[in-house]
Design a protein around this motif. Sequence first.
Motif, PDB file in Angstrom:
ATOM      1  N   GLY A  37       0.859  -1.183   0.000  1.00 57.88           N
ATOM      2  CA  GLY A  37       0.000   0.000   0.000  1.00 57.88           C
ATOM      3  C   GLY A  37       0.885   1.219   0.000  1.00 57.88           C
ATOM      4  N   THR A  38       0.304   2.334   0.405  1.00 59.00           N
ATOM      5  CA  THR A  38       1.063   3.576   0.385  1.00 59.00           C
ATOM      6  C   THR A  38       2.145   3.561   1.459  1.00 59.00           C
ATOM      7  OG1 THR A  38      -0.865   4.746  -0.413  1.00 59.00           O
ATOM      8  CG2 THR A  38       0.873   6.082   0.619  1.00 59.00           C
ATOM      9  N   SER A  39       3.368   3.846   1.047  1.00 61.74           N
ATOM     10  CA  SER A  39       4.449   3.878   2.029  1.00 61.74           C
ATOM     11  C   SER A  39       5.107   5.245   2.086  1.00 61.74           C
ATOM     12  CB  SER A  39       5.491   2.799   1.704  1.00 61.74           C
ATOM     13  OG  SER A  39       6.033   3.058   0.423  1.00 61.74           O
ATOM     14  N   GLU A  40       4.840   6.094   1.097  1.00 62.96           N
ATOM     15  CA  GLU A  40       5.424   7.431   1.112  1.00 62.96           C
ATOM     16  C   GLU A  40       4.294   8.445   0.989  1.00 62.96           C
ATOM     17  OE1 GLU A  40       8.674   7.895  -1.556  1.00 62.96           O
ATOM     18  OE2 GLU A  40       9.682   6.081  -0.821  1.00 62.96           O
ATOM     19  N   ILE A  41       4.259   9.323   1.952  1.00 63.60           N
ATOM     20  CA  ILE A  41       3.101  10.229   2.055  1.00 63.60           C
ATOM     21  C   ILE A  41       3.557  11.688   2.004  1.00 63.60           C
ATOM     22  CG2 ILE A  41       1.297  11.039   3.643  1.00 63.60           C
ATOM     23  CD1 ILE A  41       1.019   8.132   4.585  1.00 63.60           C
ATOM     24  N   VAL A  42       2.846  12.489   1.232  1.00 64.00           N
ATOM     25  CA  VAL A  42       3.070  13.936   1.232  1.00 64.00           C
ATOM     26  C   VAL A  42       1.889  14.570   1.977  1.00 64.00           C
ATOM     27  CG1 VAL A  42       3.233  16.026  -0.166  1.00 64.00           C
ATOM     28  CG2 VAL A  42       4.359  13.921  -0.920  1.00 64.00           C
ATOM     29  N   ILE A  43       2.216  15.406   2.953  1.00 63.51           N
ATOM     30  CA  ILE A  43       1.183  16.087   3.737  1.00 63.51           C
ATOM     31  C   ILE A  43       1.083  17.530   3.261  1.00 63.51           C
ATOM     32  CG2 ILE A  43       0.629  16.993   6.043  1.00 63.51           C
ATOM     33  CD1 ILE A  43       0.218  14.041   5.982  1.00 63.51           C
ATOM     34  N   GLU A  44      -0.144  17.939   2.972  1.00 55.74           N
ATOM     35  CA  GLU A  44      -0.397  19.325   2.574  1.00 55.74           C
ATOM     36  C   GLU A  44      -1.105  20.037   3.723  1.00 55.74           C
ATOM     37  OE1 GLU A  44      -3.153  19.901  -0.877  1.00 55.74           O
ATOM     38  OE2 GLU A  44      -4.303  21.043   0.619  1.00 55.74           O
ATOM     39  N   ALA A  45      -0.560  21.175   4.133  1.00 54.01           N
ATOM     40  CA  ALA A  45      -1.252  22.031   5.098  1.00 54.01           C
ATOM     41  C   ALA A  45      -1.237  23.430   4.496  1.00 54.01           C
ATOM     42  CB  ALA A  45      -0.547  22.022   6.447  1.00 54.01           C
ATOM     43  N   ALA A  46      -2.352  23.828   3.926  1.00 54.20           N
ATOM     44  CA  ALA A  46      -2.376  25.095   3.191  1.00 54.20           C
ATOM     45  C   ALA A  46      -3.447  26.013   3.756  1.00 54.20           C
ATOM     46  CB  ALA A  46      -2.632  24.827   1.716  1.00 54.20           C
ATOM     47  N   HIS A  47      -3.420  27.260   3.331  1.00 56.67           N
ATOM     48  CA  HIS A  47      -4.442  28.226   3.721  1.00 56.67           C
ATOM     49  C   HIS A  47      -5.049  28.818   2.457  1.00 56.67           C
ATOM     50  CE1 HIS A  47      -6.070  32.094   5.315  1.00 56.67           C
ATOM     51  NE2 HIS A  47      -6.522  31.240   6.196  1.00 56.67           N
ATOM     52  N   PHE A  48      -6.363  28.678   2.322  1.00 57.93           N
ATOM     53  CA  PHE A  48      -7.046  29.132   1.117  1.00 57.93           C
ATOM     54  C   PHE A  48      -8.014  30.270   1.439  1.00 57.93           C
ATOM     55  CE2 PHE A  48      -6.270  24.509   0.533  1.00 57.93           C
ATOM     56  CZ  PHE A  48      -5.341  24.591  -0.493  1.00 57.93           C
ATOM     57  N   ALA A  49      -8.290  31.059   0.411  1.00 61.18           N
ATOM     58  CA  ALA A  49      -9.209  32.190   0.591  1.00 61.18           C
ATOM     59  C   ALA A  49     -10.610  31.661   0.919  1.00 61.18           C
ATOM     60  CB  ALA A  49      -9.251  33.039  -0.669  1.00 61.18           C
TER      61      ALA A  49
ATOM     62  N   PRO B 186      -3.750  30.795   9.548  1.00 59.10           N
ATOM     63  CA  PRO B 186      -2.705  30.495   8.565  1.00 59.10           C
ATOM     64  C   PRO B 186      -1.373  30.153   9.229  1.00 59.10           C
ATOM     65  CG  PRO B 186      -3.262  32.834   8.536  1.00 59.10           C
ATOM     66  CD  PRO B 186      -4.241  32.176   9.446  1.00 59.10           C
ATOM     67  N   GLU B 187      -1.194  30.643  10.447  1.00 63.16           N
ATOM     68  CA  GLU B 187       0.078  30.393  11.138  1.00 63.16           C
ATOM     69  C   GLU B 187       0.127  29.000  11.764  1.00 63.16           C
ATOM     70  OE1 GLU B 187       2.792  32.177  10.988  1.00 63.16           O
ATOM     71  OE2 GLU B 187       1.689  33.511   9.644  1.00 63.16           O
ATOM     72  N   ALA B 188      -1.005  28.294  11.729  1.00 61.24           N
ATOM     73  CA  ALA B 188      -1.011  26.950  12.315  1.00 61.24           C
ATOM     74  C   ALA B 188      -0.635  25.885  11.286  1.00 61.24           C
ATOM     75  CB  ALA B 188      -2.384  26.638  12.916  1.00 61.24           C
ATOM     76  N   THR B 189      -0.439  26.320  10.045  1.00 58.65           N
ATOM     77  CA  THR B 189      -0.168  25.334   8.978  1.00 58.65           C
ATOM     78  C   THR B 189       1.073  24.492   9.284  1.00 58.65           C
ATOM     79  OG1 THR B 189       0.846  27.196   7.840  1.00 58.65           O
ATOM     80  CG2 THR B 189      -1.300  26.472   7.029  1.00 58.65           C
ATOM     81  N   LYS B 190       2.153  25.176   9.669  1.00 55.12           N
ATOM     82  CA  LYS B 190       3.412  24.440   9.874  1.00 55.12           C
ATOM     83  C   LYS B 190       3.300  23.479  11.048  1.00 55.12           C
ATOM     84  CE  LYS B 190       7.499  26.401   9.250  1.00 55.12           C
ATOM     85  NZ  LYS B 190       8.577  27.402   9.456  1.00 55.12           N
ATOM     86  N   ALA B 191       2.670  23.945  12.129  1.00 52.97           N
ATOM     87  CA  ALA B 191       2.530  23.082  13.302  1.00 52.97           C
ATOM     88  C   ALA B 191       1.649  21.884  12.984  1.00 52.97           C
ATOM     89  CB  ALA B 191       1.939  23.879  14.458  1.00 52.97           C
ATOM     90  N   ALA B 192       0.603  22.129  12.217  1.00 49.68           N
ATOM     91  CA  ALA B 192      -0.303  21.032  11.885  1.00 49.68           C
ATOM     92  C   ALA B 192       0.416  19.992  11.027  1.00 49.68           C
ATOM     93  CB  ALA B 192      -1.534  21.569  11.160  1.00 49.68           C
ATOM     94  N   ALA B 193       1.179  20.479  10.040  1.00 45.71           N
ATOM     95  CA  ALA B 193       1.925  19.536   9.195  1.00 45.71           C
ATOM     96  C   ALA B 193       2.915  18.750  10.047  1.00 45.71           C
ATOM     97  CB  ALA B 193       2.649  20.295   8.089  1.00 45.71           C
ATOM     98  N   GLN B 194       3.562  19.459  10.957  1.00 50.13           N
ATOM     99  CA  GLN B 194       4.535  18.802  11.837  1.00 50.13           C
ATOM    100  C   GLN B 194       3.851  17.736  12.703  1.00 50.13           C
ATOM    101  OE1 GLN B 194       7.939  19.363  11.894  1.00 50.13           O
ATOM    102  NE2 GLN B 194       7.902  17.498  13.166  1.00 50.13           N
TER     103      GLN B 194
END
Lengths: 839, 369
Positions: free
Chosen positions: A346-358, A385-393
């Motif tokens: 199954g999936t073994s490599e994952i890309v996480i997106e944490a973005a801020h949209f209008a 918008p400032e929580a994006t990095k923490a959420a991705a982390q």
Amino acid sequence: MRVPLSWLREYVDLPAGETGRDIQTKLIRAGLEVEGVEQLGADLKGPLVVGQVLAIEELTEFKKPIRYCQVDVGDANGTGEPQNIVCGARNFAVGDKVVVVLPGAVLPGPFPIAARATYGKTSEGMICSARELGMGDDHDGIIVLPPEFEPGTDAIELLELVDEVLDIAVTADRGYCLSMRGVARETAIAYGLPLRDPALIDVPPANSYGPLVKVEDQYGCDRFVARSVVGVDPAAKSPIWMQRRIQKAGMRPISLAVDITNYVMLEMGQPLHAYDRHRIDGAITVRRATQGEKLRTLDGVERTLDAEDLLICDNSGPIGIAGVMGGAGTEIADAVVDPETGEVTGTSEIVIEAAHFAPVSIARSARRHKLPSEAAKRFERGVDPEATKAAAQRAVDLLVLVAGGTAEAGVTDIVAPHPVHSIAISADLPDRVAGQEYGRETVVRRLQEVGCTVVGTDVLVVTPPTWRPDLTDPNDLCEEVIRLEGYENLPSTLPNVPAGRGLTEAQRLRRRIGIALASAGQVEVQNYPFIGEAVLDALGIESGDPRRETVKIANPISHEEPSLRTTMLPGLLGALHRNVGRGTTDVALFEIGRIFRVDGTAETLYQAPRLPVDRRPTEDEIAQLDAALPRQPYRVGAVFAGSRDPQGWWGKATVWTWADAVEAARTVADAAGVELTVRQDQHTPWHPGRCAGLYVGEVLVGHAGELHPRVIKAMNLPDRTCAMELDLDLLTEGGAVKATGPKISTFPVATQDVALIVDEAVKAADVEAALRAGAGSLLESLRLFDVYRGESLGEGRKSLAYALRFRAADRTLTADEASAARESAVAEATARVGAALRG
Amino acid sequence: MSAPNKSYDPVEVEALKPEEIERLRDEAIAAFAAATDLDALHEAKVAHTGDRSPLALANREIGALPPAAKAAAGKLVGAARGAVNKALAERRTALEAERDARVLVEEAVDVTLPYDRAPRGGRHPLTTFAERLMDVFTAMGYSVAEGPEVEAEWLNFDALNMGPDHPARSTQDTFFLKDADSVVLRTHTSGVQIRSLLAAAEPPVYVICPGRVFRSDELDATHTPVFNQVELLAVDEGLTMADLKGTLDHMVASLFGEGISTRLRPNYFPFTEPSAEMDMVCFVCRGESVGNPDRPCRTCSSEGWIELGGCGMVNPRVLVACGIDPNKYSGFAFGFGIERMLMFRHNVEDMRDIVEGDVRFTLPFGMEI
């Protein structure tokens, strides 16, 4: 937002004894609409334990396959012997760990458990499904636990079955409360306790070797954080604690990667998306769609995109509608078990997106595609918008922790430049808005508590925190101060309202009409103004009649009735029909309300300008708004059927007739102080020979009479149903006749009767008018007291008998004077309508 | 001495003997007493006082007496006739009274006969309840403002700080018109508030706006797509949330009795800031049902409070859209549904009864409420 108390306590050290109801009260005061507190496991009682299935005997003689199992429950049953349990589920095998409820326990319901005979065996308890334990609605078999738990372990604690969950209806301005972080912040403020902010975690700085991302629309996407994790075990499952929190928050556990993104979203309010890296072709690109582009979303629906939709794309094209829903093509693959080797792929490599949209863009896309997803709901209301990095982390950390992955060092963080938005408010503005003195110190402290930076003394320059995009205006800040100080502490004062003038003449008139008609024995109704073609057909209203040109609703409640009424009759006759159908056969109803007409409207009907809101519209613009509307005059209508005066010990019944309908119109006109003239008329849907045209001067203001028999039949109404409809706006257009105090003559009255023979076609109103004109000023009153038809008069003739009363203001009339006036009256009637004195 | 009366008849003179007169008198009195009704009395009267009655005849004899005897005889007969007439009058009065009493008895009717003859009418409680509210506020000095039910979107939404993409706008469940641009069935009477502000050259504006509004809900026991609202708007210099609270307190005390007050809970509406949800003390249990399972309250579900509607300070953006300087003026506003208030004030359990026009529902409410 559903908030489990056990989870909330992770961020705020609430007093130990504090119940869900206590917290509810505090949060309601602070402005969170806590609609209820769910008591999970309130009626649950053990023993409920981990069991290991030792043996399964398949019983096949029944309608459905049944299993007779021996389950090791450790010492939980007191004996240590295996427990014999009958089970209908099939999703487990020998060796699996399951949840067993033993006799004496009570499951939610309440549903007491006892040993019982079933399928020819004795079942000493039950192997449980998630639904039986009140964990969720999933019903695909019993719960199979991870192998690490010992038989006999208490499952109530293990599965966190006892908890309280706050159910909060989050208003449109408080997007931050669609997260544990936000609710925890409000709770901390309400209790005056410190908050452990889950977003305050160590995050490595951005660098250039993270996942490739290109943002082509910085207006639509002002922040894009991407991280990657490799070596994820495709077989790894979400830990029970995570599944339970997701369940309690009202979502469903799905798969590890999805559960982690949902968990972090619930925790921090930041929607995340997880991609299978192998399925992304090239750089992740954020751009607007080209009109007509296609994307198959996660839910399997192929969607045609609009040029306004913001997309996440790769070289192959769209892979998701930004902030709304991902595409099926890059979804995390389901784990597949090779039946030969037992190897899981199954999936073994994952890309996480944490973005801020209008927010507006997301709201429109979600509405356009009818996808009110959890992510869209949050973006629409504004996320931090400032929580994006923490959420991705946080997501990366969980993948590492739970799925054995390895975080890659690359950190992509694309930031569009953001002006800092500050609000200047006078320090006493909250006091002036509230009508209560808080003082500068309190104002500053409260604003700081919600996360604002505050500088200044008399004028405060306030910078709201990044998670509060709703704080844009001075009054927004006032609300924060006032709500935290407690709305319940506001004083109660009354403003000095300038002296008023009471109701307008039109308002008083509608009251008078209501009272007059009700006093005359009619019952008021308020009907829906919705009509359809069918009722206009039944009324016999032909095309070309202005009542056929209706205002049509684009999204009506019923497609049978998509229009607004152009006449009062459909609703009134419907209510009449309903009353008769329910056994009230003698009915008189009236209604006062608006009708909607497009005849006589401007060419710009329905074309309302879209005006700005940063200034007052000009008089011309206001006129344009009004010109876009249909005419909406007030009308009064009445309908009558059955007896007016029922049969009783006093005599026979009298029925409601056309004359009562006309009289109702007169009642209305009297209330309005307007003189109504009645003329013979023909008008749909009235009986062609029993229809009165109602006039004020030469202006036709309505109709009254008996309905056409064809209409009565078509609408299934009682025979001889009568109706009246008057346009109140037209009726009162000329204003009321102002009553002048009459001079009361105390001289004696001279009464003279006169019977006149006229042709059948001659109208009583014309005879009366002639008599009045001829009688002159001595006539005080005139009354028709009999209408006679008989052979002696001849075919097509009738006799009208009038009582005339004469009186002078200044003297006693002589018999000769009265007779002369009477003769003059008769002469005028003879001249005008050919009346002959009856001998 | 005068000459002897030639016509003196000793036989006739017999009738004037005192004993005879007394006998006649007593006979007459006895005859009157014996008469049991007015007809019999009349016969007795004719017999004993008529022209041919013995006393009348005796009276006539007096003329034949010698002058010396006339006076005594006259006196004798006169006294007797007087007594007879008196007895007659008394007996007549007594008999007439008897007759009158008898007629009254004979004319008695059963006054409990039902006389449900005149048709009974009544006004719809939605109308009369709105009127009652209007009276509360007109008494305070407010005007009643009205406006169209089909309304321009700018007046129904935009001017109320609900832009095209405002999240609240989509939750209004609006009826849109076919082939129309920016015209809707009004979702609240707030458009009337805007019209009132536009119509006033300058505040103060104190208006109450009752009226029919539309939301695309299906009709059921608690929802109706067509309902009635009352909204209030006050814009003046120096108005505060405390004024809003006081105005609400005054309203609920007027409608539900002294001692009933309101509480405000923070909420969100685009057209007000700060915004609040308003509750009133339950007028039935006055909060005594809270935590008291022995005395549950159906009206407030033992919550002690009844939710009334939304309110708040007019969002300064709304004032700007109406050309009013928000630095000089402030305002407050509130609104609620009349149906809901009618339901809990009068124990109406099903919304459908309010809208279906069944006369059995309306009649008990009479002319005022």
